[in-house]
Enzyme design. Structure first.
Site, mmCIF file in Angstrom:
data_model
loop_
_atom_site.group_PDB
_atom_site.id
_atom_site.type_symbol
_atom_site.label_atom_id
_atom_site.label_comp_id
_atom_site.label_asym_id
_atom_site.label_seq_id
_atom_site.Cartn_x
_atom_site.Cartn_y
_atom_site.Cartn_z
ATOM 1 N N ASN A 139 1.047 -1.401 -0.016
ATOM 2 C CA ASN A 139 0.084 -0.421 -0.474
ATOM 3 C C ASN A 139 0.881 0.870 -0.547
ATOM 4 O OD1 ASN A 139 -1.795 2.516 0.050
ATOM 5 N ND2 ASN A 139 -2.322 1.763 2.481
ATOM 6 N N GLY A 175 2.427 2.345 10.947
ATOM 7 C CA GLY A 175 3.313 2.997 10.791
ATOM 8 C C GLY A 175 3.629 3.339 11.899
ATOM 9 N N LYS A 227 0.049 3.781 -0.108
ATOM 10 C CA LYS A 227 -0.455 5.289 0.070
ATOM 11 C C LYS A 227 -0.451 7.209 -1.112
ATOM 12 C CE LYS A 227 0.047 3.113 4.889
ATOM 13 N NZ LYS A 227 0.076 3.649 6.152
ATOM 14 N N GLU A 234 -7.019 4.467 7.568
ATOM 15 C CA GLU A 234 -6.827 5.898 7.211
ATOM 16 C C GLU A 234 -8.263 6.046 6.605
ATOM 17 O OE1 GLU A 234 -2.968 5.729 5.644
ATOM 18 O OE2 GLU A 234 -1.501 4.540 7.672
ATOM 19 N N SER A 268 3.110 -2.385 10.420
ATOM 20 C CA SER A 268 4.656 -2.444 10.775
ATOM 21 C C SER A 268 5.333 -3.996 10.390
ATOM 22 C CB SER A 268 4.884 -2.097 12.038
ATOM 23 O OG SER A 268 4.243 -1.073 12.209
ATOM 24 N N HIS A 318 -9.834 0.905 4.609
ATOM 25 C CA HIS A 318 -8.240 1.607 5.186
ATOM 26 C C HIS A 318 -8.411 2.170 6.402
ATOM 27 C CE1 HIS A 318 -4.170 2.102 6.288
ATOM 28 N NE2 HIS A 318 -4.031 1.367 5.360
ATOM 29 N N GLU A 330 -5.789 -5.080 9.907
ATOM 30 C CA GLU A 330 -5.157 -4.033 10.953
ATOM 31 C C GLU A 330 -5.030 -3.521 11.418
ATOM 32 O OE1 GLU A 330 -2.807 -3.117 7.066
ATOM 33 O OE2 GLU A 330 -4.350 -1.779 7.249
HETATM 34 C C1 PEP Z 1 -0.664 -0.142 5.894
HETATM 35 O O1 PEP Z 1 -1.617 1.148 6.391
HETATM 36 O O2 PEP Z 1 -1.635 -0.414 5.831
HETATM 37 C C2 PEP Z 1 -0.352 -0.525 6.882
HETATM 38 C C3 PEP Z 1 0.483 -1.388 7.002
HETATM 39 O O3 PEP Z 1 1.122 0.463 7.236
HETATM 40 P P1 PEP Z 1 2.839 -0.206 7.836
HETATM 41 O O4 PEP Z 1 3.689 -1.364 6.828
HETATM 42 O O5 PEP Z 1 3.785 0.730 7.249
HETATM 43 O O6 PEP Z 1 2.017 -0.270 8.812
#
Ligand code: PEP
Length: 251
Positions: free
Chosen positions: A11, A175, A13, A101, A213, A99, A169
């Site tokens: 992803n 992040g 973003k 976000e 992460s 997601h 997630e």
């Molecule tokens: C994400 O935004 O889907 C995600 C998993 O981000 P990160 O790997 O940076 O934690």
């Protein structure tokens, strides 16, 4: 026993313009080549503005391309929005929906996510439906209840292993460099698998990704857990070496 291929999805973003995005995609496409690794599928989800560019950059390889969001309708007066079939038109085969976000920054409810996922399926694409609890919800002992409600509210009619992937997630892991314990990830994935009964045609065959992460140093232990069928990767998907190392960690 059902055999599920791993899916390693990046992803991106709101990162990458045409040139750096194409270079990253071409690098990964060269590593994958024309035939997918027997263990995993690789998917890149760039910003909508460069889906066409990235589709071209990976053409001839087994790398797939997806969008990060779409509208619930196929067309209409929706300024700034993008329909799933518009993403398909420029080479996407997948769309991420729900997601955290989007759920947080754009106040997307389960019903809205479900509408978007249904639109993805109607357009003939596959949906990655994201679910996950906040830190406060986990601290309050509500993580499983929250995720179960998100699954029930967000998965559309017609969902099946061929067109739907679930991404668990935890919001507090995205992040942040923090991850749940391996036992907590395994417990949540087992709960998700059990809850898919009645929501999808073939619950045992649906892929359930972990996201939050994931990096080269923790990928092998996470991907080795039962019912973890891949990863949705944010930050580490922007570096070809890191993203590739995560994919190579598939058992
Ligand atoms: C994400 O935004 O889907 C995600 C998993 O981000 P990160 O790997 O940076 O934690």
């Amino acid at each position: 026993m059902t055999v599920r291929r791993y899916l390693i999805a990046g992803n991106w973003k709101m990162h990458c313009r045409q040139s750096d995005g194409a270079a990253l995609a071409a690098d990964l496409a060269a590593r994958v080549g024309p035939v997918a690794d027997p263990r995993f599928d690789l998917l890149l989800c760039p910003p909508a503005t460069i889906v066409a560019t990235i589709s071209q950059a990976v053409s001839g390889s087994a790398v797939s391309v997806g969008g990060q969001d779409c509208h619930a309708q196929a067309q209409g007066a929706h300024t700034g929005d993008i329909a799933a079939d518009m993403l398909a038109d420029v080479g996407a085969g997948w769309v991420i929906v729900g997601h955290s976000e989007r759920r947080t920054n754009h106040a997307e409810s389960n019903a809205m996510v479900r509408g978007k996922a249904a639109a993805v399926l109607r357009a003939g694409l596959a949906a990655i439906v994201c679910v996950g609890e906040t830190e406060a919800e986990r601290d309050a002992g509500q993580a499983e209840q929250v995720v179960a409600a998100q699954l029930k509210g967000s998965i559309p009619d017609g969902a099946a292993a061929t067109n739907t992937v679930i991404a668990y997630e935890p919001v507090w892991a995205i992040g942040t460099g923090r991850t749940p314990t391996l036992a907590d990830i395994a417990a949540m994935h087992a709960m998700i698998r059990a809850r898919l009964s009645g929501l999808v045609a073939d619950p045992d065959a649906v892929r359930i990704l972990y996201g939050g992460s994931v990096k080269p140093s923790n990928a092998a232990e996470i991907l080795g857990l039962p019912d973890v069928d891949g990863a949705l990767v944010g930050g580490a998907s922007l570096k070809a070496d890191d993203f590739w190392a995560i994919a190579q960690a598939c058992p």
